[in-house]
Design a protein around this motif. Structure first.
Motif, PDB file in Angstrom:
ATOM      1  N   ASN A 141       0.972  -1.042   0.159  1.00 56.06           N
ATOM      2  CA  ASN A 141       0.240   0.136  -0.179  1.00 56.06           C
ATOM      3  C   ASN A 141       1.162   1.418   0.183  1.00 56.06           C
ATOM      4  OD1 ASN A 141      -2.335   1.998   0.108  1.00 56.06           O
ATOM      5  ND2 ASN A 141      -3.257   0.477   1.536  1.00 56.06           N
ATOM      6  N   ALA A 142       0.491   2.063  -0.180  1.00 52.97           N
ATOM      7  CA  ALA A 142       1.252   3.802   0.144  1.00 52.97           C
ATOM      8  C   ALA A 142       0.581   4.406   1.078  1.00 52.97           C
ATOM      9  CB  ALA A 142       1.093   4.410  -1.267  1.00 52.97           C
ATOM     10  N   ARG A 143       1.387   5.372   1.747  1.00 56.74           N
ATOM     11  CA  ARG A 143       0.981   6.563   3.152  1.00 56.74           C
ATOM     12  C   ARG A 143       0.273   7.332   1.623  1.00 56.74           C
ATOM     13  NH1 ARG A 143       2.073   4.714   7.819  1.00 56.74           N
ATOM     14  NH2 ARG A 143       4.449   3.018   7.625  1.00 56.74           N
ATOM     15  N   PHE A 144      -0.536   7.343   1.149  1.00 55.44           N
ATOM     16  CA  PHE A 144      -1.906   8.331   0.339  1.00 55.44           C
ATOM     17  C   PHE A 144      -1.874   9.738   1.197  1.00 55.44           C
ATOM     18  CE2 PHE A 144      -3.281   4.465  -1.851  1.00 55.44           C
ATOM     19  CZ  PHE A 144      -2.228   4.437  -2.666  1.00 55.44           C
ATOM     20  N   VAL A 178     -10.829   7.052   4.836  1.00 50.61           N
ATOM     21  CA  VAL A 178     -10.927   7.647   5.873  1.00 50.61           C
ATOM     22  C   VAL A 178     -10.099   8.411   6.532  1.00 50.61           C
ATOM     23  CG1 VAL A 178     -11.805   7.843   8.049  1.00 50.61           C
ATOM     24  CG2 VAL A 178     -13.653   6.252   6.893  1.00 50.61           C
ATOM     25  N   GLN A 179      -8.820   7.811   6.785  1.00 45.98           N
ATOM     26  CA  GLN A 179      -7.887   8.745   7.052  1.00 45.98           C
ATOM     27  C   GLN A 179      -7.628  10.272   5.814  1.00 45.98           C
ATOM     28  OE1 GLN A 179      -4.535   5.750   5.438  1.00 45.98           O
ATOM     29  NE2 GLN A 179      -5.540   3.931   6.701  1.00 45.98           N
ATOM     30  N   GLY A 180      -8.065   9.369   4.041  1.00 45.11           N
ATOM     31  CA  GLY A 180      -7.588  10.645   3.397  1.00 45.11           C
ATOM     32  C   GLY A 180      -8.462  12.287   3.688  1.00 45.11           C
ATOM     33  N   ILE A 181     -10.002  10.966   4.557  1.00 51.20           N
ATOM     34  CA  ILE A 181     -11.211  12.661   4.073  1.00 51.20           C
ATOM     35  C   ILE A 181     -10.064  13.377   5.447  1.00 51.20           C
ATOM     36  CG2 ILE A 181     -13.102  12.832   5.255  1.00 51.20           C
ATOM     37  CD1 ILE A 181     -13.796  10.862   3.878  1.00 51.20           C
ATOM     38  N   ASN A 182     -10.072  12.529   6.781  1.00 52.65           N
ATOM     39  CA  ASN A 182      -9.431  13.767   8.030  1.00 52.65           C
ATOM     40  C   ASN A 182      -7.865  14.007   8.447  1.00 52.65           C
ATOM     41  OD1 ASN A 182     -11.300  12.416   9.668  1.00 52.65           O
ATOM     42  ND2 ASN A 182     -10.068  10.393  10.308  1.00 52.65           N
ATOM     43  N   SER A 224      -1.195  17.769  -7.729  1.00 55.12           N
ATOM     44  CA  SER A 224      -2.448  16.348  -7.352  1.00 55.12           C
ATOM     45  C   SER A 224      -1.238  15.236  -6.432  1.00 55.12           C
ATOM     46  CB  SER A 224      -1.800  15.578  -8.855  1.00 55.12           C
ATOM     47  OG  SER A 224      -0.802  15.801  -9.273  1.00 55.12           O
ATOM     48  N   ILE A 225      -1.635  14.098  -6.211  1.00 55.93           N
ATOM     49  CA  ILE A 225      -1.163  12.875  -5.573  1.00 55.93           C
ATOM     50  C   ILE A 225      -1.305  12.099  -6.668  1.00 55.93           C
ATOM     51  CG2 ILE A 225      -1.138  11.652  -3.477  1.00 55.93           C
ATOM     52  CD1 ILE A 225      -3.364  13.173  -2.135  1.00 55.93           C
ATOM     53  N   ILE A 226      -0.247  11.759  -6.953  1.00 55.47           N
ATOM     54  CA  ILE A 226       0.998  10.522  -7.625  1.00 55.47           C
ATOM     55  C   ILE A 226       0.684   9.741  -7.276  1.00 55.47           C
ATOM     56  CG2 ILE A 226       1.836  10.369  -9.446  1.00 55.47           C
ATOM     57  CD1 ILE A 226       2.657  12.771  -9.993  1.00 55.47           C
ATOM     58  N   ASP A 227       0.346   8.354  -7.986  1.00 54.86           N
ATOM     59  CA  ASP A 227       1.589   7.323  -6.719  1.00 54.86           C
ATOM     60  C   ASP A 227       2.548   6.357  -7.741  1.00 54.86           C
ATOM     61  OD1 ASP A 227      -1.184   7.726  -5.825  1.00 54.86           O
ATOM     62  OD2 ASP A 227      -2.350   6.138  -6.143  1.00 54.86           O
ATOM     63  N   GLU A 228       3.207   6.509  -7.312  1.00 54.55           N
ATOM     64  CA  GLU A 228       4.505   6.021  -8.155  1.00 54.55           C
ATOM     65  C   GLU A 228       4.383   4.106  -7.788  1.00 54.55           C
ATOM     66  OE1 GLU A 228       6.150   5.909 -10.360  1.00 54.55           O
ATOM     67  OE2 GLU A 228       6.417   7.460 -10.778  1.00 54.55           O
TER      68      GLU A 228
END
Lengths: 368, 310
Positions: free
Chosen positions: A133-136, A168-172, A261-265
């Motif tokens: 996973n990535a720490r989005f 939920v992590q993202g919203i918080n 932007s948030i890029i997932d690499e």
């Protein structure tokens, strides 16, 4: 042939033999397969995973063969697709969406010789399953800060996909960092119940904009929310999963809605894992990297963002990268006012992976 | 003026936009059913319209040609239905369902290379000072031209069915194909024309989804709008004016539920998401309870194949 060269030849032969023995544990050629939840052309999540596949091909050339299947529904269909891939000679299968979690583990039980890698889940029931996973949320903190500075209506809209801990992590994280720079800010969440449905995502963005939201944050995979935001001047948004840089400017040349932007690499991880299988060092792991490891990248912050905000955002990004700052640092309370983190305490990974609550200040309930 | 944080002017303006695809498709299907043909392939024709319209618009750079292309693509697909049911006398229900499945698959194939591309923008009609009238301006005068075209089509279909000879013949064919045949009207030819019109209208509706409302192409983009359009025709008891009401009602609830979510209404999301469909079912139940087929105003020959044996 004198004795010296004979010895040298023998030593070389021994060396080769040893080398051969070592690579026998690894593999000469690997077939790497990928299961995607959306189409490769979504311009977001699946597009980035596919970039990872291409990077694997470029890295290993003839030693790797790849295959992928797009738009595989989460659920029973996924199990069928995975079984088919396992039977078709894949050595390692990457399942790139949360909803494939049970299917991945079920199929992994039946094919112990095949390696499975499941993205963004938490179940690792067999020795041949890894999770990554990535720490989005680290990226969300940075875009949240920009959102807090940029909003004029003090309303941020968040298009949620499914009510799972990652979202939920993202919203918080978004709310906390927007609030930090703008105490008046509030966040409205619309649940789309899909990862990829441009029509639904556009409708959700439209409803949010009608409610006075002027910053759209999306946790769904298509570019439709940005396309919707582009219709209303003054509304901004962020690229999600991919850079989505085509929304930096509108067709008529005016600045577009995408300000960062948030890029997932995924490429480094995929290369590492396929490489590990090739040289025989693959083992089941639980990988969760973030900005520091380059798995989460903040895309270019455009000129629509004032220079001092940009500098602040980049400072936050760098602080997260060097480990001096954690996006969830106390004192923090849960939505109901009960204490969560004490002064200076940071959230544990366990807390984050099971996050099922909003932090204090966010209104509304998380659906079950 | 706000109700629970929702501005009614904005809500009405966006429900007009949200309703355009189902309104157009339902109008087309109404004409088809008035001619006595039940074409359940609306969803398939809509999505063919969506993909053909998208491809045309992207290739030519013109949204107008895009809409024409969408209408044409869907009309060609409906021609298959016409051939099977009117010439080969296949079962209309089965053929219609097959048409939907075929359309979904074919559109996905055609659209392969077009995922993730931006189509040319369809502009808002500049109505100058009218757009600045408080309230009303926002509701009525800030739309793209397809919104106005869809309303104009409602009036046109109503007028043609009610006042013209063409409408009378079409209705005659739908009520009693044998009687119309005995009078010397070409029943099959008239029905094929109606099916083509229905296909073109569904195609326009589909093209509106992929060119204006989303605007993007992706597999399954119409997401069941065609089925809603079919329900609206029954809901409207085959009257064009009521099709407008039905489409706006459905579009309105769809928009309202998202707005309620965004405004933070304390209603579980699941109920809000299902509400448009619940209300559609509810209305259909009310409409068909306790009254005969005649009061429902259904064309008497609906779904029956016609063969000129005498």
């Amino acid at each position: 042939m004198n004795r010296r060269t004979l010895l040298a030849t023998a030593a070389l032969g021994l060396g080769l033999g040893l080398g051969g023995a070592a690579s026998a544990q690894g593999m000469d050629k690997v077939k790497a397969c990928f299961v995607y939840v959306g189409p490769v052309g979504d311009g977001g999540w699946t597009y980035q995973h596919h970039q990872g596949l291409l990077a694997v091909e470029a890295e290993f050339g003839d030693r790797v063969e790849t295959a992928y299947q797009e738009s595989v529904p989460e659920g029973a269909d996924a199990e069928r697709v995975l079984t088919q891939m396992a039977l078709s000679g894949c050595n390692i299968i990457f399942t790139t969406s949360f909803g494939y979690m049970d299917a991945t583990n079920n199929v992994a039980a039946k094919f112990p010789d095949i390696k499975f890698e499941h993205a963004t889940g938490y179940k690792r029931e067999h020795p041949n399953v890894s999770i990554y996973n990535a720490r989005f949320y680290e990226g969300r903190a940075v875009t949240g800060l920009i959102a807090g500075h940029m909003t004029k209506s003090n309303k941020i809209g968040y298009i949620g996909s499914f009510p799972i801990p990652e979202v939920v992590q993202g919203i918080n994280a978004t709310y906390l960092h927007a609030k930090k720079v703008n105490p008046d800010v509030s966040i409205s969440v619309v649940w789309a119940y899909t990862w990829f449905d441009p029509a639904k995502e556009a409708d959700a963005a439209k409803a949010l904009i009608e409610q006075g939201v002027d910053v759209i944050v999306q946790h769904t995979d298509s570019t439709a929310p940005l396309a919707e935001a582009a219709k209303t001047p003054g509304v901004i948004g962020f690229g999600q999963a991919s850079d989505m840089s085509e929304y930096k400017t509108n067709p008529d040349g005016t600045p577009g809605p995408r300000v960062s932007s948030i890029i997932d690499e995924w490429s480094p991880y995929y290369i590492k894992r396929v490489g590990a299988l090739l040289d025989g060092t693959w083992e089941s792991i639980d990988s969760w990297e973030g900005i520091a490891a380059g798995e989460v990248v903040i895309g270019e912050i455009t000129e629509a963002v004032p220079a001092e905000v940009k500098a602040e955002a980049e400072a936050l990004r760098d602080a997260i990268a060097d480990g001096s700052y954690h996006p969830f640092t106390g004192p923090l309370n849960k939505q109901d006012g009960s204490a969560w983190l004490a002064e200076g305490e940071t959230a544990s990974d366990g807390d984050l992976l099971g996050m099922k609550f909003y932090v204090e200040g966010i209104s509304g309930d998380i659906p079950n | 003026m706000d109700f629970g944080g929702i501005n009614p002017a904005v809500l009405i303006a966006s429900l007009m936009v949200a309703s355009v695809p189902i309104l157009l498709a339902a109008l087309g299907e109404l004409v088809v059913e008035k001619a006595g043909v039940l074409n359940l392939g609306v969803e398939g024709m809509m999505i063919m319209g969506a993909v053909c319209g998208f491809i045309t618009a992207v290739t030519t750079g013109s949204p107008l040609l895009g809409f024409l292309g969408g209408a044409l693509g869907a009309a060609v697909l409906s021609l298959i239905f016409a051939l099977l049911t009117q010439v080969l006398l296949a079962n209309q229900v089965a053929t219609g369902l097959a048409l939907t499945l075929f359309g979904l698959g074919l559109s996905s194939l055609l659209g392969q290379g077009y995922v993730g591309i931006k189509p040319p923008a369809t502009g808002v009609v500049p109505l100058g000072p009218l757009a600045d009238i408080p309230g009303l301006g926002r509701i009525l005068f800030r739309h793209d031209w397809m919104v106005y075209a869809s309303i104009a089509m409602v009036a046109a279909v109503w007028a043609v069915l009610r006042f013209t000879r063409m409408g009378l013949i079409l209705r005659a064919v739908g009520e009693s194909a044998d009687a119309a045949h005995a009078l010397g009207y070409k029943v099959t030819r008239i029905r094929i024309m109606a099916i083509l019109f229905g296909g073109a209208m569904a195609g326009l509706g589909g093209a509106y989804v992929s060119l204006v409302r989303v605007p993007q192409w992706t597999d399954g983009i119409t997401a069941g709008a065609g089925w809603i359009a079919l329900a609206i025709v029954v809901f409207a008891s085959w009257r064009p004016g009521r099709v407008l009401i039905g489409a706006y009602l459905f579009g309105g609830i769809t928009v309202l539920q998202l707005n309620l979510q965004a405004a933070g209404a304390r209603i579980p999301v699941e109920y809000l998401s299902m509400s448009p469909y619940l209300i559609t079912i509810l209305v259909l139940v009310i409409m068909s309870s306790g009254k005969g087929r005649a009061s429902l105003n259904a064309p008497a020959s609906l779904g029956r194949n016609f063969h000129a044996s005498r």
